[in-house]
Enzyme design. Structure first.
Site, PDB file in Angstrom:
ATOM      1  N   ASP A 281       0.854  -1.265  -0.047  1.00  0.00           N
ATOM      2  CA  ASP A 281      -0.070  -0.047  -0.078  1.00  0.00           C
ATOM      3  C   ASP A 281       0.828   1.290   0.088  1.00  0.00           C
ATOM      4  O   ASP A 281       0.484   2.105  -0.866  1.00  0.00           O
ATOM      5  CB  ASP A 281      -0.844   0.079   1.246  1.00  0.00           C
ATOM      6  CG  ASP A 281      -1.981  -1.283   1.564  1.00  0.00           C
ATOM      7  OD1 ASP A 281      -1.626  -2.233   0.578  1.00  0.00           O
ATOM      8  OD2 ASP A 281      -2.433  -1.271   2.287  1.00  0.00           O
TER       9      ASP A 281
ATOM     10  N   GLU B 110       2.628  -9.437  11.485  1.00  0.00           N
ATOM     11  CA  GLU B 110       2.238  -8.839  10.285  1.00  0.00           C
ATOM     12  C   GLU B 110       3.368  -8.751   9.511  1.00  0.00           C
ATOM     13  O   GLU B 110       3.613  -8.889   8.452  1.00  0.00           O
ATOM     14  CB  GLU B 110       1.412  -7.363  10.370  1.00  0.00           C
ATOM     15  CG  GLU B 110       0.710  -6.947   8.890  1.00  0.00           C
ATOM     16  CD  GLU B 110       0.057  -5.826   9.126  1.00  0.00           C
ATOM     17  OE1 GLU B 110      -0.018  -5.451  10.022  1.00  0.00           O
ATOM     18  OE2 GLU B 110      -0.547  -5.533   7.851  1.00  0.00           O
TER      19      GLU B 110
END
Ligand code: GLC
Length: 420
Positions: free
Chosen positions: A161, A391
């Site tokens: 992103d 993550e």
């Protein structure tokens, strides 16, 4: 540790599909689920198929598989279905994500066949058609001029992103939005690790533009203020096409095989042209400014999953990757440590992602660098064993960051720990 990975996948199961992690990402995400399906294939083949079948429920009539499928409501994520305003049977986002689906389908099918499952052929056949329709969409909607490279129209499509690869292009996108922004992510994790507010305004500006195009691919292509022919996306699409071709030998018609062969040729030729010898990397192309994207990010290495490099390229890539690993506790950083954009804790601007390492090591192995592939895989497994199923990881310290209990990190662990 495998038991702990299974426990995470069980905890994140919402009924045949897996959320990336509770709260921060409470729906089904496209490429996360494809990696998760490969993880499931190591111990629960039925569940592996289910993951892909539930993802396919979100496929639009035009073939696109969206980046988020909102199977059930949740108020812990922004932007939700009301912001996207799409019109599929199930609420979904309006953009897509890297098509790991084809790669996953091959893995799941091979595991199912090896286990002698009687439902393997029938289930794979159906999903093969979903994959084929999605590949057709990719070439039609995202390479209408037939260049052999597919484009992203939103940074979120890339899966990375907030990568510095998008900085220049994103700067041209206005920060004005028609949608009121109500960020939820910074309520779950430290804002210093997440994209900045200004980035978010631009992300939502793009969503506003495409919603006004009523999600029509041709109108979006014309209106897009952000359009990048992406080597990571094209590399994954080309590799998935190769994997579908292998499945097609036994599961599909000669016409479809021919179609896949043509797709594969176009994509690999397009990709091969993006090699920059002076940088020792593959580079994406900004189709608005007509400039190469020179920011050194992990995307530059992903074409290895799809291409057979020549010796000179192999040597160059090896030493480039080693340069990125130099001095790191865990690699491969998502942005080169020598780049001024490097931030070891901020989203896609430095941290290490287990699934990215999975792809890079696959690509290195395919291109004769077994030793480096193993080094990266072992480093990833050790990082997870030390810090947990986070993550992502700070490459300079090995610290686990972002959301905890991450599904695709668990899947990566299951696959990579078997290899190392
Ligand atoms: C973020 C990542 C993306 C991932 C999603 C869910 O948006 O950038 O790659 O799919 O989180 O894990």
């Amino acid at each position: 540790m495998s038991e702990a990975a299974w426990a995470i996948l069980a905890e994140n199961d919402r009924g045949g599909y897996t959320v990336p992690t509770a709260h921060l990402y409470p729906f089904q995400w496209n490429w996360d689920s494809a990696f998760v399906a490969i993880g499931f294939a190591t111990y629960d083949i039925d569940r592996a198929y289910r993951e892909l079948e539930r993802l396919a429920e979100g496929q639009w009539d035009d073939g696109m598989i969206p980046h988020i499928i909102f199977h059930a409501p949740s108020d812990t994520y922004f932007p939700g279905p009301e912001v996207w305003g799409t019109r599929h049977r199930i609420p979904t986002s309006g953009i897509t994500q890297p098509p790991v689906f084809g790669m996953a389908l091959r893995q799941v099918h091979e595991a199912a066949s090896a286990a002698g499952r009687p439902d393997a052929v029938e289930r794979t056949r159906k999903l093969f058609q979903n994959a084929l329709r999605s590949h057709r969409w990719w070439l039609r909607a995202r390479d209408p001029e037939g260049t052999g490279l597919v484009s992203i129209l939103h940074p979120w499509e890339s899966g990375s992103d907030n990568s510095p690869a998008w900085d220049e292009a994103l700067k041209r996108v206005p920060t004005s939005t028609k949608t009121t922004i109500r960020r939820k992510d910074t309520g779950h994790v430290d804002a210093a690790m997440r994209p900045r507010d200004e980035d978010y305004q631009r992300f939502i500006h793009l969503v506003d533009v495409y919603r006004e195009c009523e999600w029509d691919p041709a109108r979006q292509w014309e209106a897009a203020p952000f359009k990048i022919a992406d080597v990571q996306m094209t590399g994954i699409l080309a590799r998935s096409t190769a994997d579908l071709l292998i499945l097609a030998q036994s599961l599909s018609s000669p016409e479809e095989r021919g179609e896949l062969e043509r797709m594969h040729q176009v994509l690999t030729e397009g990709l091969a042209r993006r090699w920059r010898q002076d940088l020792s990397r593959f580079v994406s192309r900004d189709l608005v400014s007509h400039r190469d994207v020179e920011a050194p990010t992990q995307a530059c290495f992903i074409p290895l999953v799809a291409l057979t490099l020549d010796d000179q390229q192999r040597r160059a890539i090896r030493s480039e990757i080693k340069r990125w690993l130099d001095g790191m506790v865990v690699g491969v950083p998502s942005t080169a440590p020598f780049s001024p954009a490097f931030e070891p804790k901020r989203y896609w601007r430095g941290p290490v992602w287990a699934v990215v390492n999975w792809l890079i090591s696959d690509g290195l192995r395919m291109n004769g660098s077994e030793d480096l592939a193993r080094e990266i895989e072992q480093g990833t497994v050790q990082a997870i064993e030390r810090a947990g199923f986070c993550e992502y990881f700070d490459p300079t310290t090995g610290e686990g960051l972002g959301g905890g209990t991450f599904s695709w990190t668990a899947a990566a662990y299951l696959v990579l720990s078997q290899r190392s």
